[in-house]
Design a protein around this motif. Structure first.
Motif, PDB file in Angstrom:
ATOM      1  N   GLU A 172       0.827  -1.206   0.000  1.00  0.00           N
ATOM      2  CA  GLU A 172       0.000   0.000   0.000  1.00  0.00           C
ATOM      3  C   GLU A 172       0.862   1.257   0.000  1.00  0.00           C
ATOM      4  O   GLU A 172       0.473   2.273  -0.579  1.00  0.00           O
ATOM      5  N   ARG A 173       2.015   1.203   0.624  1.00  0.00           N
ATOM      6  CA  ARG A 173       2.923   2.356   0.614  1.00  0.00           C
ATOM      7  C   ARG A 173       3.370   2.657  -0.823  1.00  0.00           C
ATOM      8  O   ARG A 173       3.365   3.810  -1.260  1.00  0.00           O
ATOM      9  N   GLU A 174       3.747   1.627  -1.562  1.00  0.00           N
ATOM     10  CA  GLU A 174       4.139   1.824  -2.959  1.00  0.00           C
ATOM     11  C   GLU A 174       2.961   2.366  -3.771  1.00  0.00           C
ATOM     12  O   GLU A 174       3.143   3.222  -4.638  1.00  0.00           O
ATOM     13  N   TRP A 175       1.764   1.868  -3.479  1.00  0.00           N
ATOM     14  CA  TRP A 175       0.569   2.342  -4.173  1.00  0.00           C
ATOM     15  C   TRP A 175       0.340   3.829  -3.899  1.00  0.00           C
ATOM     16  O   TRP A 175       0.055   4.597  -4.812  1.00  0.00           O
ATOM     17  N   GLU A 176       0.453   4.218  -2.647  1.00  0.00           N
ATOM     18  CA  GLU A 176       0.262   5.631  -2.294  1.00  0.00           C
ATOM     19  C   GLU A 176       1.282   6.517  -3.013  1.00  0.00           C
ATOM     20  O   GLU A 176       0.928   7.581  -3.533  1.00  0.00           O
ATOM     21  N   GLU A 177       2.528   6.085  -3.061  1.00  0.00           N
ATOM     22  CA  GLU A 177       3.556   6.850  -3.781  1.00  0.00           C
ATOM     23  C   GLU A 177       3.224   6.928  -5.264  1.00  0.00           C
ATOM     24  O   GLU A 177       3.360   7.986  -5.890  1.00  0.00           O
ATOM     25  N   LEU A 178       2.797   5.816  -5.815  1.00  0.00           N
ATOM     26  CA  LEU A 178       2.445   5.762  -7.231  1.00  0.00           C
ATOM     27  C   LEU A 178       1.327   6.738  -7.552  1.00  0.00           C
ATOM     28  O   LEU A 178       1.419   7.522  -8.498  1.00  0.00           O
ATOM     29  N   THR A 179       0.265   6.715  -6.765  1.00  0.00           N
ATOM     30  CA  THR A 179      -0.863   7.599  -7.053  1.00  0.00           C
ATOM     31  C   THR A 179      -0.526   9.069  -6.810  1.00  0.00           C
ATOM     32  O   THR A 179      -1.162   9.950  -7.394  1.00  0.00           O
ATOM     33  N   GLN A 180       0.470   9.338  -5.988  1.00  0.00           N
ATOM     34  CA  GLN A 180       0.928  10.716  -5.785  1.00  0.00           C
ATOM     35  C   GLN A 180       1.800  11.186  -6.945  1.00  0.00           C
ATOM     36  O   GLN A 180       1.749  12.347  -7.334  1.00  0.00           O
ATOM     37  N   ASP A 181       2.604  10.269  -7.503  1.00  0.00           N
ATOM     38  CA  ASP A 181       3.602  10.629  -8.508  1.00  0.00           C
ATOM     39  C   ASP A 181       3.097  10.610  -9.949  1.00  0.00           C
ATOM     40  O   ASP A 181       3.623  11.322 -10.793  1.00  0.00           O
ATOM     41  N   GLN A 182       2.100   9.775 -10.233  1.00  0.00           N
ATOM     42  CA  GLN A 182       1.666   9.577 -11.619  1.00  0.00           C
ATOM     43  C   GLN A 182       0.232  10.068 -11.809  1.00  0.00           C
ATOM     44  O   GLN A 182      -0.667   9.622 -11.118  1.00  0.00           O
ATOM     45  N   ALA A 183       0.034  10.939 -12.783  1.00  0.00           N
ATOM     46  CA  ALA A 183      -1.321  11.409 -13.077  1.00  0.00           C
ATOM     47  C   ALA A 183      -2.115  10.328 -13.805  1.00  0.00           C
ATOM     48  O   ALA A 183      -3.297  10.139 -13.561  1.00  0.00           O
ATOM     49  N   THR A 184      -1.456   9.617 -14.703  1.00  0.00           N
ATOM     50  CA  THR A 184      -2.093   8.565 -15.490  1.00  0.00           C
ATOM     51  C   THR A 184      -1.162   7.364 -15.534  1.00  0.00           C
ATOM     52  O   THR A 184       0.040   7.518 -15.760  1.00  0.00           O
ATOM     53  N   PHE A 185      -1.728   6.170 -15.337  1.00  0.00           N
ATOM     54  CA  PHE A 185      -0.918   4.949 -15.388  1.00  0.00           C
ATOM     55  C   PHE A 185      -1.822   3.736 -15.549  1.00  0.00           C
ATOM     56  O   PHE A 185      -3.030   3.807 -15.346  1.00  0.00           O
ATOM     57  N   PHE A 186      -1.204   2.623 -15.941  1.00  0.00           N
ATOM     58  CA  PHE A 186      -1.886   1.337 -16.045  1.00  0.00           C
ATOM     59  C   PHE A 186      -1.389   0.410 -14.952  1.00  0.00           C
ATOM     60  O   PHE A 186      -0.226   0.485 -14.540  1.00  0.00           O
ATOM     61  N   LEU A 187      -2.282  -0.486 -14.525  1.00  0.00           N
ATOM     62  CA  LEU A 187      -1.934  -1.518 -13.552  1.00  0.00           C
ATOM     63  C   LEU A 187      -2.499  -2.836 -14.054  1.00  0.00           C
ATOM     64  O   LEU A 187      -3.656  -2.901 -14.479  1.00  0.00           O
ATOM     65  N   LEU A 188      -1.680  -3.884 -14.000  1.00  0.00           N
ATOM     66  CA  LEU A 188      -2.148  -5.226 -14.311  1.00  0.00           C
ATOM     67  C   LEU A 188      -2.110  -6.057 -13.046  1.00  0.00           C
ATOM     68  O   LEU A 188      -1.053  -6.211 -12.431  1.00  0.00           O
ATOM     69  N   LYS A 189      -3.275  -6.569 -12.654  1.00  0.00           N
ATOM     70  CA  LYS A 189      -3.352  -7.548 -11.572  1.00  0.00           C
ATOM     71  C   LYS A 189      -3.155  -8.910 -12.231  1.00  0.00           C
ATOM     72  O   LYS A 189      -3.990  -9.350 -13.029  1.00  0.00           O
ATOM     73  N   HIS A 190      -2.057  -9.549 -11.896  1.00  0.00           N
ATOM     74  CA  HIS A 190      -1.619 -10.754 -12.597  1.00  0.00           C
ATOM     75  C   HIS A 190      -1.563 -11.944 -11.649  1.00  0.00           C
ATOM     76  O   HIS A 190      -0.996 -11.859 -10.560  1.00  0.00           O
ATOM     77  N   SER A 191      -2.158 -13.057 -12.087  1.00  0.00           N
ATOM     78  CA  SER A 191      -2.069 -14.309 -11.340  1.00  0.00           C
ATOM     79  C   SER A 191      -0.858 -15.090 -11.843  1.00  0.00           C
ATOM     80  O   SER A 191      -0.710 -15.307 -13.052  1.00  0.00           O
ATOM     81  N   LEU A 192      -0.023 -15.514 -10.933  1.00  0.00           N
ATOM     82  CA  LEU A 192       1.188 -16.248 -11.287  1.00  0.00           C
ATOM     83  C   LEU A 192       0.900 -17.680 -11.723  1.00  0.00           C
ATOM     84  O   LEU A 192       1.798 -18.351 -12.226  1.00  0.00           O
ATOM     85  N   THR A 193      -0.318 -18.158 -11.542  1.00  0.00           N
ATOM     86  CA  THR A 193      -0.626 -19.563 -11.830  1.00  0.00           C
ATOM     87  C   THR A 193      -1.656 -19.762 -12.937  1.00  0.00           C
ATOM     88  O   THR A 193      -1.970 -20.896 -13.270  1.00  0.00           O
ATOM     89  N   CYS A 194      -2.155 -18.708 -13.517  1.00  0.00           N
ATOM     90  CA  CYS A 194      -3.251 -18.809 -14.488  1.00  0.00           C
ATOM     91  C   CYS A 194      -2.737 -18.610 -15.917  1.00  0.00           C
ATOM     92  O   CYS A 194      -2.110 -17.594 -16.214  1.00  0.00           O
ATOM     93  N   PRO A 195      -2.995 -19.551 -16.826  1.00  0.00           N
ATOM     94  CA  PRO A 195      -2.545 -19.388 -18.208  1.00  0.00           C
ATOM     95  C   PRO A 195      -3.206 -18.205 -18.922  1.00  0.00           C
ATOM     96  O   PRO A 195      -2.570 -17.557 -19.753  1.00  0.00           O
TER      97      PRO A 195
END
Length: 108
Positions: free
Chosen positions: A8-31
């Protein structure tokens, strides 16, 4: 270049630093998630929009926080675009393609 985030700390920094960005929620086990990640990687190589990655199994707390905070039901894989700290687009599974991500950027 895609940057991995996991707290969450990294998320807070990210949302403070970047006006626009993409995020991928990725499962390590799903094809299906692996295919979505390849599409996301191809997109990120050509895009100027910052791209971030969250491994759901390793950052479950952050994934749940994003779901709750932004009222976007969790799916995996799931790509989201944030602008001014708000989700403006999201897609899951086979709807995550390089072309779809490029279309989002064109519409921003």
């Amino acid at each position: 270049m895609i940057k991995l985030i996991s707290s969450e700390r990294e998320w807070e920094e990210l949302t403070q630093d970047q006006a626009t960005f993409f995020l991928l929620k990725h499962s390590l086990t799903c094809p299906i998630s692996s295919n979505a990640k390849r599409e996301y990687e191809r997109f990120s190589e050509k895009s100027d929009t910052p791209c971030y990655l969250l491994h759901v199994q390793e950052a479950r707390q952050l994934s749940n926080f994003i779901q709750t905070e932004y009222r976007v039901r969790h799916e995996s894989p799931q790509a989201l675009c944030f602008k001014q700290k708000e989700p403006v687009w999201h897609a899951s599974h086979h709807n995550i393609t390089e072309e779809a991500l490029q279309d989002v950027v064109k519409g921003l």
